[in-house]
Design an enzyme around this catalytic site. Structure first.
Site, PDB file in Angstrom:
ATOM      1  N   TYR A  76     -21.903  60.025  35.496  1.00  0.00           N
ATOM      2  CA  TYR A  76     -21.078  59.256  34.757  1.00  0.00           C
ATOM      3  C   TYR A  76     -20.013  58.864  35.928  1.00  0.00           C
ATOM      4  O   TYR A  76     -19.453  59.438  36.828  1.00  0.00           O
ATOM      5  CB  TYR A  76     -20.215  59.934  33.733  1.00  0.00           C
ATOM      6  CG  TYR A  76     -20.913  60.167  32.620  1.00  0.00           C
ATOM      7  CD1 TYR A  76     -20.854  59.185  31.684  1.00  0.00           C
ATOM      8  CD2 TYR A  76     -21.875  61.120  32.305  1.00  0.00           C
ATOM      9  CE1 TYR A  76     -21.458  59.461  30.388  1.00  0.00           C
ATOM     10  CE2 TYR A  76     -22.284  61.301  31.192  1.00  0.00           C
ATOM     11  CZ  TYR A  76     -22.257  60.383  30.312  1.00  0.00           C
ATOM     12  OH  TYR A  76     -23.079  60.760  28.814  1.00  0.00           O
TER      13      TYR A  76
ATOM     14  N   TYR B 224     -29.310  65.019  32.694  1.00  0.00           N
ATOM     15  CA  TYR B 224     -28.359  65.682  33.741  1.00  0.00           C
ATOM     16  C   TYR B 224     -27.928  67.201  33.028  1.00  0.00           C
ATOM     17  O   TYR B 224     -28.201  67.393  31.959  1.00  0.00           O
ATOM     18  CB  TYR B 224     -26.779  64.967  33.847  1.00  0.00           C
ATOM     19  CG  TYR B 224     -26.074  64.652  32.619  1.00  0.00           C
ATOM     20  CD1 TYR B 224     -25.135  65.720  31.847  1.00  0.00           C
ATOM     21  CD2 TYR B 224     -26.184  63.320  32.002  1.00  0.00           C
ATOM     22  CE1 TYR B 224     -24.733  65.266  30.597  1.00  0.00           C
ATOM     23  CE2 TYR B 224     -25.666  63.068  30.885  1.00  0.00           C
ATOM     24  CZ  TYR B 224     -24.735  64.002  30.142  1.00  0.00           C
ATOM     25  OH  TYR B 224     -23.982  63.809  29.198  1.00  0.00           O
TER      26      TYR B 224
ATOM     27  N   ARG C 272     -29.330  67.607  29.114  1.00  0.00           N
ATOM     28  CA  ARG C 272     -29.145  66.582  28.258  1.00  0.00           C
ATOM     29  C   ARG C 272     -30.148  65.280  28.422  1.00  0.00           C
ATOM     30  O   ARG C 272     -30.336  65.231  29.738  1.00  0.00           O
ATOM     31  CB  ARG C 272     -27.830  66.014  28.327  1.00  0.00           C
ATOM     32  CG  ARG C 272     -26.739  66.602  27.743  1.00  0.00           C
ATOM     33  CD  ARG C 272     -25.797  66.202  26.787  1.00  0.00           C
ATOM     34  NE  ARG C 272     -26.657  65.704  25.642  1.00  0.00           N
ATOM     35  CZ  ARG C 272     -26.302  64.809  24.923  1.00  0.00           C
ATOM     36  NH1 ARG C 272     -25.126  64.207  25.137  1.00  0.00           N
ATOM     37  NH2 ARG C 272     -27.028  64.600  23.963  1.00  0.00           N
TER      38      ARG C 272
ATOM     39  N   HIS D 182     -29.372  59.017  27.362  1.00  0.00           N
ATOM     40  CA  HIS D 182     -28.677  58.764  26.150  1.00  0.00           C
ATOM     41  C   HIS D 182     -27.685  57.747  26.334  1.00  0.00           C
ATOM     42  O   HIS D 182     -27.038  57.850  27.447  1.00  0.00           O
ATOM     43  CB  HIS D 182     -28.199  59.746  25.227  1.00  0.00           C
ATOM     44  CG  HIS D 182     -27.106  60.458  25.894  1.00  0.00           C
ATOM     45  ND1 HIS D 182     -27.604  61.465  26.968  1.00  0.00           N
ATOM     46  CD2 HIS D 182     -25.741  60.595  25.960  1.00  0.00           C
ATOM     47  CE1 HIS D 182     -26.221  62.265  27.572  1.00  0.00           C
ATOM     48  NE2 HIS D 182     -25.453  61.247  26.940  1.00  0.00           N
TER      49      HIS D 182
ATOM     50  N   HIS E 276     -24.080  56.284  24.823  1.00  0.00           N
ATOM     51  CA  HIS E 276     -22.905  56.597  23.958  1.00  0.00           C
ATOM     52  C   HIS E 276     -22.326  55.192  23.210  1.00  0.00           C
ATOM     53  O   HIS E 276     -22.237  54.298  24.048  1.00  0.00           O
ATOM     54  CB  HIS E 276     -21.587  57.358  24.512  1.00  0.00           C
ATOM     55  CG  HIS E 276     -22.049  58.672  25.090  1.00  0.00           C
ATOM     56  ND1 HIS E 276     -21.557  59.904  24.124  1.00  0.00           N
ATOM     57  CD2 HIS E 276     -22.307  58.930  26.351  1.00  0.00           C
ATOM     58  CE1 HIS E 276     -21.870  60.640  25.014  1.00  0.00           C
ATOM     59  NE2 HIS E 276     -22.353  60.271  26.195  1.00  0.00           N
TER      60      HIS E 276
END
Length: 217
Positions: free
Chosen positions: A102, A141, A149, A152, A154
């Site tokens: 991120y 990640y 995870r 995806h 958000h």
């Protein structure tokens, strides 16, 4: 990987505390629709404003290079619980880059950053409740020991007069979906509302993620 390089499940869940209460599943009465299930916001919602939050996350204004990774297009429609389009709903998305990192100072993932990836976009739905984003497929990640995870994106969707929804869009067919703690917390019968299949359109994988908001009563 040391503990400093992990994202604890507790931190992900605490960042979305109270979200479950906002995900209203409407009744099965005729003419109603089931609201999109909630999923935690997670710890990486952007902290700071950025000038470029448009619908093309693959290109930052003023940059000459596109983001790394596979370009995808996501379209969708925001509907109310009677199946009617919701005009003017704010659709807010954020995600990891192609390496699973991120653009957020608190992300402990040592994966490479991508200075050409926008990472965050916002748009309001049109008169038919439609929206669209061009982005890249995010990388998986590590969250904690034994838990990676899956890719995806958000979402936070809001409109005055409706219950705000915070959720996550998953890529259908990903093996990691079957082991993801956050997706598995969603009722099995509703997970298909969050898993999106992509098909190639004009050389770009495209998927449709439609969202149902419950009216405030």
């Amino acid at each position: 990987m040391t503990n400093s390089k992990k994202i604890s499940r507790r931190s992900i869940l605490s960042a979305g505390a109270g979200i479950a209460a906002t995900a209203v599943t409407t009744s099965a009465l005729a003419g109603t629709a089931v609201s999109t299930p909630a999923n935690p916001e997670g710890p990486f919602y952007p902290k700071h404003k950025q000038l470029d939050k448009d619908t093309d996350l693959t290109m930052i204004e003023g940059h000459t290079e596109r983001a790394q990774g596979q370009v995808i297009r996501i379209t969708g429609q925001v509907l109310d619980d009677n199946g009617q389009p919701v005009e003017g709903a704010l659709v807010d998305i954020w995600q990891a880059n192609a390496n699973g990192r991120y653009h957020h100072e608190d992300d402990p993932n040592p994966a490479a950053t991508d200075p050409n990836f926008q990472g965050w976009g916002m748009v309001k739905t049109d008169e038919k409740g439609r929206y669209a984003f061009t982005t890249i497929k995010p990388g998986a990640y590590p969250a904690e020991e034994g838990w990676t995870r899956p890719p995806h994106i958000h979402y936070k969707v809001s409109r005055r007069g409706y219950r705000e929804i915070t959720t996550q869009m998953y890529f259908a067919g990903e093996a990691l979906n079957k082991k993801d703690a956050l997706l598995l917390e969603v009722n099995e019968d509703l997970r298909n509302m969050m898993e999106v299949y992509f098909t190639e359109v004009d050389g770009v994988p495209q998927g449709d993620f439609s969202i149902v908001l419950a009216k405030v009563t």
